[in-house]
Design a protein around this motif. Structure first.
Motif, short mmCIF file in Angstrom:
data_model
loop_
_atom_site.label_atom_id
_atom_site.label_comp_id
_atom_site.label_asym_id
_atom_site.label_seq_id
_atom_site.Cartn_x
_atom_site.Cartn_y
_atom_site.Cartn_z
N ALA A 58 -17.46 -11.36 -20.53
CA ALA A 58 -17.81 -11.04 -19.15
C ALA A 58 -18.48 -9.68 -19.07
CB ALA A 58 -16.55 -11.04 -18.28
N ARG A 59 -19.36 -9.54 -18.12
CA ARG A 59 -20.03 -8.27 -17.85
C ARG A 59 -19.42 -7.68 -16.58
NH1 ARG A 59 -21.93 -6.25 -21.86
NH2 ARG A 59 -23.26 -4.97 -20.58
N PRO A 60 -19.29 -6.36 -16.51
CA PRO A 60 -18.72 -5.75 -15.30
C PRO A 60 -19.65 -5.90 -14.10
CG PRO A 60 -19.47 -4.06 -16.84
CD PRO A 60 -19.63 -5.39 -17.53
N LEU A 61 -19.05 -5.88 -12.91
CA LEU A 61 -19.85 -5.95 -11.68
C LEU A 61 -20.89 -4.85 -11.63
CD1 LEU A 61 -17.34 -6.80 -8.78
CD2 LEU A 61 -19.19 -8.22 -9.67
N SER A 62 -20.58 -3.70 -12.21
CA SER A 62 -21.51 -2.57 -12.16
C SER A 62 -22.81 -2.85 -12.91
CB SER A 62 -20.84 -1.30 -12.69
OG SER A 62 -20.42 -1.48 -14.03
N ASP A 63 -22.86 -3.90 -13.71
CA ASP A 63 -24.12 -4.30 -14.34
C ASP A 63 -25.17 -4.67 -13.29
OD1 ASP A 63 -23.38 -3.89 -16.95
OD2 ASP A 63 -23.59 -5.98 -17.56
N LEU A 64 -24.70 -5.11 -12.13
CA LEU A 64 -25.61 -5.50 -11.05
C LEU A 64 -26.26 -4.31 -10.37
CD1 LEU A 64 -23.33 -8.19 -9.35
CD2 LEU A 64 -25.26 -8.61 -10.90
N THR A 65 -25.72 -3.11 -10.60
CA THR A 65 -26.15 -1.93 -9.85
C THR A 65 -26.44 -0.74 -10.77
OG1 THR A 65 -23.83 -1.36 -9.50
CG2 THR A 65 -24.92 -2.61 -7.75
N ASP A 66 -26.96 -1.02 -11.96
CA ASP A 66 -27.29 0.05 -12.93
C ASP A 66 -26.10 0.97 -13.20
OD1 ASP A 66 -29.93 -0.84 -13.29
OD2 ASP A 66 -30.61 0.29 -11.54
N GLY A 67 -24.89 0.41 -13.20
CA GLY A 67 -23.71 1.17 -13.53
C GLY A 67 -23.03 1.85 -12.36
N ILE A 68 -23.64 1.84 -11.19
CA ILE A 68 -23.06 2.51 -10.02
C ILE A 68 -22.05 1.59 -9.36
CG2 ILE A 68 -23.52 3.49 -7.73
CD1 ILE A 68 -26.30 4.26 -8.81
N HIS A 69 -20.86 2.12 -9.09
CA HIS A 69 -19.81 1.33 -8.45
C HIS A 69 -18.76 2.25 -7.84
CE1 HIS A 69 -18.57 2.22 -12.54
NE2 HIS A 69 -17.31 2.08 -12.17
N LEU A 70 -17.91 1.67 -7.04
CA LEU A 70 -16.80 2.39 -6.43
C LEU A 70 -15.50 1.85 -6.97
CD1 LEU A 70 -17.92 2.21 -2.67
CD2 LEU A 70 -18.28 4.11 -4.25
N HIS A 71 -14.50 2.71 -7.02
CA HIS A 71 -13.14 2.27 -7.32
C HIS A 71 -12.24 2.80 -6.22
CE1 HIS A 71 -13.38 0.43 -11.23
NE2 HIS A 71 -14.02 1.47 -11.73
N THR A 72 -11.40 1.94 -5.67
CA THR A 72 -10.30 2.41 -4.84
C THR A 72 -9.17 2.68 -5.80
OG1 THR A 72 -11.01 0.93 -3.05
CG2 THR A 72 -8.79 1.90 -2.89
N ALA A 118 0.81 -1.21 0.00
CA ALA A 118 0.00 0.00 0.00
C ALA A 118 0.85 1.27 0.00
CB ALA A 118 -0.96 -0.01 1.18
N PRO A 119 1.73 1.44 -0.99
CA PRO A 119 2.47 2.70 -1.04
C PRO A 119 1.57 3.82 -1.54
CG PRO A 119 2.96 1.42 -2.97
CD PRO A 119 2.05 0.57 -2.10
N GLY A 120 1.88 5.01 -1.17
CA GLY A 120 1.14 6.15 -1.67
C GLY A 120 -0.14 6.41 -0.91
N THR A 121 -1.02 7.16 -1.55
CA THR A 121 -2.27 7.59 -0.96
C THR A 121 -3.42 6.97 -1.74
OG1 THR A 121 -1.22 9.70 -0.41
CG2 THR A 121 -3.60 9.65 -0.35
N ALA A 122 -4.46 6.58 -1.03
CA ALA A 122 -5.62 5.97 -1.69
C ALA A 122 -6.85 6.84 -1.50
CB ALA A 122 -5.87 4.58 -1.14
N ARG A 123 -7.78 6.71 -2.44
CA ARG A 123 -9.07 7.40 -2.38
C ARG A 123 -10.10 6.48 -3.01
NH1 ARG A 123 -9.21 13.13 -5.19
NH2 ARG A 123 -7.77 13.54 -3.49
N THR A 124 -11.32 6.58 -2.54
CA THR A 124 -12.42 5.84 -3.14
C THR A 124 -13.29 6.82 -3.92
OG1 THR A 124 -12.41 4.23 -1.34
CG2 THR A 124 -14.40 4.34 -2.68
N LEU A 125 -13.54 6.47 -5.17
CA LEU A 125 -14.37 7.30 -6.03
C LEU A 125 -15.65 6.56 -6.38
CD1 LEU A 125 -11.71 8.60 -8.60
CD2 LEU A 125 -12.57 9.77 -6.56
N ALA A 126 -16.77 7.24 -6.32
CA ALA A 126 -18.05 6.68 -6.76
C ALA A 126 -18.22 7.03 -8.23
CB ALA A 126 -19.19 7.26 -5.93
N CYS A 127 -18.55 6.01 -9.02
CA CYS A 127 -18.65 6.19 -10.47
C CYS A 127 -19.97 5.62 -10.98
CB CYS A 127 -17.50 5.46 -11.17
SG CYS A 127 -15.87 6.00 -10.65
N VAL A 128 -20.38 6.09 -12.13
CA VAL A 128 -21.54 5.54 -12.83
C VAL A 128 -21.33 5.75 -14.33
CG1 VAL A 128 -22.91 7.67 -12.60
CG2 VAL A 128 -24.07 5.47 -12.97
#
Length: 179
Positions: free
Chosen positions: A133-147, A66-76
């Motif tokens: 394959a379909r992305p995990l965000s298919d399960l949530t109408d495109g809403i997802h988080l990325h670290t 875990a070098p550096g700095t992390a952030r979680t972004l909400a995406c759609v």
């Protein structure tokens, strides 16, 4: 290489993963250690259960660093926006650590990605296409988080700005209900 006993083999797996920053597939470990891929999968499961921070990515196993700095972004975005999203993040100088969705039955589902470059993203997208394959965000109408992770905080800001420019950053007033 002569077959090792279980403990020696697991120590060899830890040493191999600890000595690289790139994913190592179970098949490659199996070849190196003279055992089946399934033996490696079991060994890694035992190591993870024992508290060793090993991630399984689409390209193989990695030890957590875990070098550096992390952030979680909400995406759609729609499924066809996945490539543009991932390229925007790595082009900003960030690693895409994972993708997270909130499933109504299973709760939080996390997929390790560990994408650090355009090459990594290209390989990932090729695997998506090859496996249909379909992305995990298919399960949530495109809403997802990325670290996302970066050595410099400014890269995290650049990634967020790039996603905002694409219309993919989920902010107040930008969700599916606002579209």
């Amino acid at each position: 290489m002569d077959a090792l006993d279980g403990q020696a083999r697991r120590e060899a797996i830890l040493a191999r993963l600890g000595g690289t920053h790139t994913p190592v597939s179970a098949a490659a470990l199996a070849r190196e250690l003279g055992v089946s891929r399934q033996i490696i999968v079991g060994d890694v499961a035992l190591l993870r259960a024992g508290g060793h921070p090993i991630s399984a990515t689409p390209r193989g196993y990695l030890t957590e660093r875990a070098p550096g700095t992390a952030r979680t972004l909400a995406c759609v975005h729609p499924p066809e926006g996945m490539g543009a999203e991932l390229y925007a993040i790595v082009d900003a100088g960030c690693e895409v650590v994972d993708v997270i969705v909130e499933h109504p039955l299973y709760g939080q589902l996390t997929g390790a990605l560990r994408l650090r470059s355009r090459y990594d993203v290209g390989q990932f997208l090729e695997q998506v296409a090859a496996n249909e394959a379909r992305p995990l965000s298919d399960l949530t109408d495109g809403i997802h988080l990325h670290t996302i992770r970066a050595f410099e905080p400014a890269a995290l800001d650049r990634a967020a700005q790039a996603l905002r420019a694409l219309g993919y950053l989920l902010e107040e007033g930008t969700g599916p209900e606002a579209r």
